[in-house]
Design an enzyme around this catalytic site. Structure first.
Site, PDB file in Angstrom:
ATOM      1  N   HIS A   1      10.937  -3.674 -14.615  1.00 56.41           N
ATOM      2  CA  HIS A   1      11.865  -3.332 -15.696  1.00 56.41           C
ATOM      3  C   HIS A   1      13.318  -3.661 -15.342  1.00 56.41           C
ATOM      4  O   HIS A   1      14.175  -3.667 -16.233  1.00 56.41           O
ATOM      5  CB  HIS A   1      11.771  -1.849 -16.042  1.00 56.41           C
TER       6      HIS A   1
ATOM      7  N   ASP B   1       0.687  -4.357 -15.870  1.00 58.98           N
ATOM      8  CA  ASP B   1       1.139  -2.981 -16.015  1.00 58.98           C
ATOM      9  C   ASP B   1       1.016  -2.544 -17.475  1.00 58.98           C
ATOM     10  O   ASP B   1       1.093  -3.376 -18.392  1.00 58.98           O
ATOM     11  CB  ASP B   1       2.598  -2.902 -15.562  1.00 58.98           C
TER      12      ASP B   1
ATOM     13  N   HIS C   1       3.156  -1.061 -19.163  1.00 57.85           N
ATOM     14  CA  HIS C   1       4.450  -1.242 -19.824  1.00 57.85           C
ATOM     15  C   HIS C   1       4.941  -2.676 -19.622  1.00 57.85           C
ATOM     16  O   HIS C   1       4.831  -3.235 -18.530  1.00 57.85           O
ATOM     17  CB  HIS C   1       5.474  -0.262 -19.250  1.00 57.85           C
TER      18      HIS C   1
ATOM     19  N   ASP D   1      -1.339   1.677 -14.140  1.00 57.38           N
ATOM     20  CA  ASP D   1      -1.169   2.746 -15.125  1.00 57.38           C
ATOM     21  C   ASP D   1      -1.954   2.465 -16.407  1.00 57.38           C
ATOM     22  O   ASP D   1      -1.840   3.210 -17.386  1.00 57.38           O
ATOM     23  CB  ASP D   1       0.311   2.989 -15.447  1.00 57.38           C
TER      24      ASP D   1
END
Length: 346
Positions: free
Chosen positions: A160, A196, A198, A285
């Site tokens: 990120h 991931d 996200h 995740d």
């Protein structure tokens, strides 16, 4: 497969974070890496190495020097101003406000160099993140060597983090640092596969206008899932990078069958690209019981993921640890991916 372990990761140890506007116990904690290390040791994949210091220069190839200077000194400045504990941003230069002039105010600079209030800046954020990047660079050394693969165990995660901002628990973008370093060492085509839950907004943004790094991601639909403002299917790159970015967003709660179909959709353009190096931003995740994510993968599916990455057949593969917040399960899930990869690898 050898593992590079960032033994200094625990320097970054937040106690709380803001999650959807509420102050809650931190999800991104040192125990995440501790459980993975125990699982990797038990699996006996191979030697576990400490990172070699490659210096600041490879980080500056990806991140703005002013941003790196800020992260280095931010917590000390926070304490000198009378702050206590971890620092959080409170104001941001949103649309119509200027972001091209660095403010003198610490609070304003925290906002300038961040994207959310959920990423605590701790006394050890720089130390943990700097050595995480060094671990990624050391993993790259191994992947470019005789074995052709490596796994990097580090935290906080990285995907990120943008060129000049932190967020989503990330301060230094390890995948981007490794990709740029690979190009600087003579490779011509690098691919990053982000699995991931996200979307890796920072990684996408860093390479969005370039054709020497192909970024592909399977993730939760940004209309409902963090980071919300990037990761849509119509984001295909720009300028020289047009066609070198592929996002496959999926609705929250999607089935495993839908997830693996999306993985194939992401891998198809990567196969045509034929990278010299495949970097896997390995977030687990996507696990069915992850506390902040909403897919349904379990140990069996993580093994299948590892097998599929091996079958992709990249000449060199580098796994970099990203998310995964079901702390006690994270090690088993990571090992399932790595074991699947090793079993299928030619």
């Amino acid at each position: 497969m050898r593992t590079v372990y960032n033994q200094r990761h625990a320097a970054h140890a937040a106690t709380h974070e803001f999650f959807r506007g509420r102050l809650v116990p931190a999800f991104e904690v040192p125990a995440r890496a501790d459980y993975v290390l125990q699982a990797v040791q038990a699996a006996q994949f191979g030697e576990i190495l400490n990172p070699v210091d490659h210096g600041l220069a490879p980080l500056e190839r990806v991140h703005a020097p002013a941003y790196l200077r800020f992260i280095q000194g931010a917590h000390a400045e926070w304490l000198a101003l009378g702050g206590e504990g971890d620092a959080f941003p409170a104001v941001w230069p949103v649309r119509s406000l200027r972001s091209d002039v660095e403010p003198a105010s610490f609070a304003a600079r925290m906002g300038l160099y961040s994207m959310d209030s959920g990423t605590p800046l701790t006394a050890g954020s720089w130390e943990a993140s700097y050595w995480g990047a060094q671990a990624a660079l050391t993993g790259l050394d191994l992947a470019l060597g005789d074995e052709g693969r490596a796994y990097v165990l580090t935290r906080p995660p990285g995907h990120h983090a943008g060129a000049d901002f932190f967020g989503g628990y990330c301060f230094i973008n390890n995948a981007a640092v490794a990709a740029q370093a690979a190009l600087d060492r003579g490779l011509s085509r690098v691919a990053i596969l982000d699995v991931d839950y996200h979307h890796g907004n920072g990684t996408q943004a860093i390479f969005y206008e370039r054709s020497d790094v192909f970024y592909a991601s399977v993730h939760g639909d940004p209309r409902t899932e963090y980071p919300f403002f990037l990761g849509h299917a119509d984001e295909r790159g720009a300028g020289a990078g047009l066609g070198f970015n592929a996002n496959v967003p999926l609705p929250s709660g999607s089935s495993n069958e839908a997830w693996f179909a999306a993985l194939e959709e992401a891998l198809a353009p990567l196969a045509r690209y034929a990278p010299d190096l495949l970097i896997v931003s390995l977030g687990v995740d996507t696990y069915a019981h992850d506390p902040i994510s909403h897919f349904k993968l379990d140990r069996l599916e993580f093994g299948q993921l590892g097998q599929r990455i091996a079958a992709f057949g990249a000449p060199r593969t580098l796994f970099l640890q990203e998310g995964g917040y079901a702390t006690e399960a994270i090690g088993h899930n990571v090992v399932a991916v790595l074991r699947g990869f090793e079993e299928r690898r030619p």
